[in-house]
Design a protein around this motif. Structure first.
Motif, short mmCIF file in Angstrom:
data_model
loop_
_atom_site.label_atom_id
_atom_site.label_comp_id
_atom_site.label_asym_id
_atom_site.label_seq_id
_atom_site.Cartn_x
_atom_site.Cartn_y
_atom_site.Cartn_z
N HIS A 1 0.71 6.66 7.60
CA HIS A 1 -0.66 6.80 7.13
C HIS A 1 -0.77 6.02 5.83
CE1 HIS A 1 -0.86 10.21 9.91
NE2 HIS A 1 -2.16 10.00 9.88
N PHE A 2 -1.86 5.33 5.65
CA PHE A 2 -2.04 4.61 4.41
C PHE A 2 -3.49 4.76 3.95
CE2 PHE A 2 -3.29 1.70 7.69
CZ PHE A 2 -4.33 0.98 7.14
N LEU A 3 -3.69 4.50 2.66
CA LEU A 3 -5.03 4.64 2.11
C LEU A 3 -5.78 3.34 2.38
CD1 LEU A 3 -6.59 6.77 0.56
CD2 LEU A 3 -5.98 5.58 -1.54
N GLY A 4 -6.76 3.41 3.28
CA GLY A 4 -7.52 2.21 3.62
C GLY A 4 -8.69 2.02 2.67
N SER A 5 -9.58 1.10 3.03
CA SER A 5 -10.73 0.86 2.18
C SER A 5 -11.66 2.07 2.21
CB SER A 5 -11.47 -0.39 2.67
OG SER A 5 -11.81 -0.20 4.01
N MET A 6 -12.53 2.19 1.21
CA MET A 6 -13.48 3.28 1.06
C MET A 6 -12.77 4.63 0.94
SD MET A 6 -16.33 1.50 1.53
CE MET A 6 -17.67 2.58 1.99
N GLY A 7 -11.51 4.62 0.54
CA GLY A 7 -10.80 5.86 0.31
C GLY A 7 -10.49 6.66 1.57
N VAL A 8 -10.54 6.02 2.72
CA VAL A 8 -10.24 6.74 3.96
C VAL A 8 -8.77 6.56 4.30
CG1 VAL A 8 -10.84 7.01 6.39
CG2 VAL A 8 -12.55 6.19 4.76
N ARG B 1 0.85 -1.20 0.00
CA ARG B 1 0.00 0.00 0.00
C ARG B 1 0.88 1.24 0.00
NH1 ARG B 1 -5.63 0.31 -0.03
NH2 ARG B 1 -6.36 -1.83 0.07
N PRO B 2 0.45 2.28 -0.70
CA PRO B 2 1.21 3.52 -0.57
C PRO B 2 1.07 4.06 0.85
CG PRO B 2 -0.62 3.79 -2.11
CD PRO B 2 -0.70 2.40 -1.59
#
Lengths: 288, 651
Positions: free
Chosen positions: B600-607, B593-594
């Motif tokens: 901090h990483f980009l989780g599901s649903m763009g959060v 994951r970036p």
């Protein structure tokens, strides 16, 4: 009586035996799965290559923990082969594993963090049984010193069959064999990436691998203690036990932590404790 | 078994030494009264530090006056002292009744009145009969306890100076009663010295009650509803023990109207049947004081007190009084059914309290449960009571006192800097408070890892239990309980050494007093592992030898190997100097994951989320409620059993 020459022999020879064992293990596993498998010497090539890789770390302190893991695994194995106190060997062995766990914790990485927690669960799953095994050997030979257990002419396995079965059970955990390879695995299908070893790479990972070889040789030495009255039977027992572990490894799917903990403790209780209880009772009736 | 025909040598000491024992009992009380009068902070600091230094030196001086074999007696040339003690006990009872009425705690009133009534009855019996002159005494075991009280206790008092100043800043709602606080701390030291130097059981009881009182008042220090409730819980349970103690005194007054058996030294050599009943009653008192199951709730509740109180009373000294008295009576208990059951209560407490500690995330509660567990282990050793087990029990008392007080003080320091005593909030402590984290690390290592102290004692206990009668049960308890211990300590260690990239350093503004206490205790935790063969051969072995006529020690080979291990452990950190040059530092693996450097990483649903890592607490298996119920039921049943057996002996 501490026999230093055996300790030195262990330190020098164990990596070769352990590496060879890993090679045979991979070959047999491959055959069981219908593959050709790598050459027997492949583990040595792998470790050699790891040493040539550039070192990257998440935090420099990982080095300290991994090095301590290796040093204390070697130290506890050396103490074992030198004939030292079995309980002290077990405690030093635990100390070494705590270093591995701490190395995994130190990187603040999600995967190695979960691996560390699971490794701890594995430690509490197997440790009681190993201590009970040592206690059982004491009850038969009246000594905790490995050299005295070795030189005892009593067939320990006949006194401690339950303890031996319990030990085989935790050996599966210790050898990181399925179904108990929760924290890290030799197989590719690990659900938490590489668990405790996720953040170790290059020469550091090579050190973890070598420590594991040392550890395996020590564990096989532990099996030998049950059969020490007859070296030939002892060596056959080691071979059979290891083949059995490979078979188990390839026939079971991975268990959950709860199953691992419960089954290990129940086996330790049922096999180990009951065996010791009977021995304790009998020692009152017929002198061992 | 007891050697009945041994003659106790009564060896009063020569003039120049006579000052020390009464001095150690009285001097802290004088300091306490001084602290009650002094209100300026600067003066308080001076008095506490000077007092602590003098107490520390005086207790070290005891090393020179303790006889090499057997106890040394110090006659007290003051006639009406027993009457004064009785008067003081009545005043305390009246005071407790007053507090009970004020806070509407009727159970406490009932227990206080019951105990006072029994005491009056005892006095009426004793006044007609007793003709003996009580003595203060010291032997190696008293000496060990006195060193713990004098050195660790006074260090904790010094630490409390820094702690309480910050505490009052952080808790403006709590009335500043620091004068009372320090009065009670030093007064407590006084009572502890009295307790371990008293040979005459009514005196032991007097000091016993004083420690209960100090504990009660200090737990309630903050005056909140929770604190008051927990203080009364502690009081009630300790009063139950107190009543059993008076019961023992009454029994002895009946069987020996002359009062000869009221001395511990004569009682434990008087033969089983006479000594067994009081020994069991006093062991029950010890079980309540040491907060074994089913009485463990009070010690967990006592964690609301300011941290120095937890460190001093509830881990290193007062609860040790409970196990001290049981170890004293170990020669009576050994080989009896009653002793075995008391040992089992300790053993089950060790197992279950350790397991409960896994499910706790509040650091002080983890420490509390671990304390309960270790006290249980000590009682298990003392209840079974062979000479090897008594050796292991005393070793446990020493190592536990040092490492546990260090841990409490570390938690207190961390709590004031990060505002939480939750282990989950200690993530990356090694970055935020490096020095304190290293000290905490050493303290934790001291609690469970080879080659540190607690592990040595557990090891010795395993070896000793194998040879004891029914020892296999205890070996199993130790094998399982010991590995459970590994789990909760290691995950705590893992939390503090996680190198968290988003943590900032906050290790400033820690008062000098705290540093002094912390560094000295850390040094002691390591040093004691090197010095323990000496401590064993000069202090523990002579005591065990004088009581049992036999003694034990670790084999020379093992000691050598342990020392080598310790040196190896001390050398290993230097490898960091070499590895510090590491240049290729990368972020941890985030499954591709970036992720930003601060995780901090980009989780599901763009959060976008930040990585947070939490330990396992395994509530389902090791939940507090479940195991506490089991432990209470089990240990309560065992207590009933031992009570019935003892009643059978008494009648």
């Amino acid at each position: 009586m501490i026999l230093l020459e055996y300790a030195v022999l262990f330190i020098v020879l164990a990596p070769f035996i352990g590496g060879l064992l890993a090679g045979i293990d991979r070959k047999l596993t491959a055959r069981m799965q219908g593959r050709v498998g790598p050459p027997i010497l492949q583990p040595f090539y792998d470790v050699g290559k790891l040493f040539q890789k550039e070192q990257i770390v998440v935090t420099p302190s990982q080095h300290f923990y991994v090095l301590s893991y290796l040093v204390f695994i070697v130290a506890s194995g050396a103490l074992f082969f030198a004939g030292g106190d079995l309980l002290l060997v077990i405690f030093a062995f635990t100390l070494a594993h705590i270093f591995l766990v701490l190395g995994a914790y130190s990187s603040y990485s999600p995967y190695s963090f979960i691996g560390a927690e699971r490794e701890l669960i594995q430690i509490i799953a197997y440790e009681p049984m190993i201590i009970l095994a040592a206690v059982g050997m004491y009850m038969v030979t009246k000594s905790f010193f490995v050299w005295e257990i070795m030189t005892s002419s009593l067939p320990l396995i006949l006194y401690l069959p339950g303890v031996f079965l319990g030990f085989l059970m935790v050996l599966t955990i210790k050898l990181r064999k399925s179904p108990f390879d929760l924290s890290t695995s030799h197989h590719a299908h690990q659900e938490i990436v590489k668990g405790v070893t996720t953040e170790f790479s290059g020469p550091m990972l090579a050190r973890v691998e070598i420590a594991h070889w040392y550890e395996n040789v020590f564990l096989l030495g532990f099996i030998y203690l049950f059969f020490a009255w007859n070296p030939l039977v002892g060596i056959i027992a080691i071979i059979v036990a290891y083949l059995l572990e490979i078979l188990i490894d390839n026939t079971f799917s991975r268990a959950t932590w709860k199953f691992t903990l419960k089954s290990a403790w129940i086996i330790a209780g049922m096999m180990g404790l009951v065996n010791l209880g009977v021995l304790y009772y009998l020692s009152g009736v017929v002198p061992v | 078994m007891i050697n009945n025909d041994r003659n106790l040598d009564f060896t009063p000491f020569e003039g120049e030494f006579m000052i020390t024992l009464p001095f150690l009992v009285l001097f802290p009380a004088v300091i306490a009264i001084l602290l009650l009068l002094v209100s300026a902070d600067a003066w308080r600091r001076l008095v506490v530090k000077a007092g602590a230094l003098i107490i520390g030196i005086a207790s070290l001086y005891l090393l020179f006056i303790t006889p090499e074999t057997g106890p040394g007696f110090f006659p007290v040339e003051f006639d009406s002292i027993s009457e004064l003690m009785f008067l003081a006990e009545m005043v305390i009872a009246a005071f407790l009744v007053y507090l009970g009425i004020k806070y509407k705690k009727y159970l406490a009133i009932f227990l206080v009145v019951a105990q006072a009534a029994l005491l009056v009855y005892y006095e009426s019996l004793a006044a007609t009969g007793t003709h003996i002159v009580p003595n203060l005494f010291i032997d190696q075991f008293s000496l060990i306890l006195a060193l713990i009280i004098g050195i660790i206790g006074s260090l904790i008092c010094v630490y409390a100076l820094g702690y309480m100043a910050t505490y009052q800043e952080h808790h403006p709602e709590v009335r500043d009663r620091r004068r009372t606080f320090f009065f009670l701390m030093f007064f407590f030291l006084s009572s502890m010295f009295g307790l371990v130097f008293s040979d005459f059981l009514p005196w032991v009881f007097f000091f016993w009650e004083l420690t209960t009182l100090c504990s009660f008042l200090l737990i309630g220090y903050s005056g909140t509803g929770e604190a008051i409730n927990n203080a009364f819980l502690a009081l009630n349970m300790n009063l139950l023990g107190g009543i059993a103690f008076v019961g023992a005194l009454l029994y002895l007054a009946f069987v020996s109207p002359g009062g000869e058996l009221l001395n511990i030294s004569t009682l434990i050599h008087s033969g089983h049947m006479v000594a067994l009943v009081p020994a069991v009653l006093i062991a029950f008192a010890g079980i309540t004081k040491a907060a074994l199951m089913p009485f463990s709730a009070w010690l967990v509740g006592a964690m609301v007190a300011p941290t120095p109180v937890s460190a001093l009373l509830h881990s290193s000294t007062m609860v040790k009084a409970g196990v001290y008295i049981i170890v004293r009576f170990a020669p009576v208990l050994t080989g009896t059914m009653e002793g075995l059951i008391i040992g089992l209560i300790g053993g089950f407490t060790f197992l279950l309290a350790s397991a409960i500690a896994i499910s706790q995330s509040n650091a002080k509660k983890v420490l509390a449960y671990s304390t309960i567990a270790n006290l249980g282990l000590i009682v298990a050793c003392a209840g079974v009571g062979t000479y090897k087990l008594v050796w292991a029990a005393i070793l446990l008392i020493i190592f536990h006192a040092i490492a546990k007080s260090l841990l409490f003080l570390c938690v207190g320091t961390v709590e004031h800097r990060i505002g939480s005593k939750d282990i989950e909030d200690m993530t990356g402590l090694i970055v935020r408070m490096p020095h304190v984290a290293v000290m905490m690390f050493i303290g934790i290592a001291g609690m469970f890892l080879a080659p540190f102290g607690m592990l040595i004692s557990k090891w010795a206990a395993i070896e000793a239990f194998i040879e004891a009668q029914f020892g296999l049960i205890f070996v199993a308890i130790l094998a399982f309980g010991g590995s459970i211990t590994v789990f909760f300590w290691s995950k705590w260690m893992g939390k503090i050494i996680s190198v968290c990239p988003v943590a900032a350093k906050v290790e400033n503004r820690i008062p000098q007093e705290k540093w002094i206490a912390l560094s000295l205790l850390t040094a002691m935790t390591v040093f004691i592992c090197l010095a323990f063969p000496l401590i064993s051969s000069y202090l523990i072995e002579p005591f065990v030898l004088s009581v049992y006529g036999a003694t034990t020690r670790l084999s020379q080979d093992n000691v050598t190997i342990m020392v080598m291990m310790l040196f190896l452990l001390m050398i290993m950190p230097f490898s960091l100097l070499w590895f510090r040059k590491e240049k290729n530092i990368v972020p941890p693996y985030m499954a591709g994951r970036p992720a930003t450097p601060d995780l901090h990483f980009l989780g599901s649903m763009g959060v976008t989320r930040q990585v947070t890592l939490g330990n396992y607490y395994l509530e389902e298996v090791f939940g507090e409620k479940r195991l506490f119920m089991a432990g209470t039921a089990l240990c309560f049943g065992l207590i009933l059993l031992v009570g019935t057996l003892t009643a059978g002996v008494a009648l």
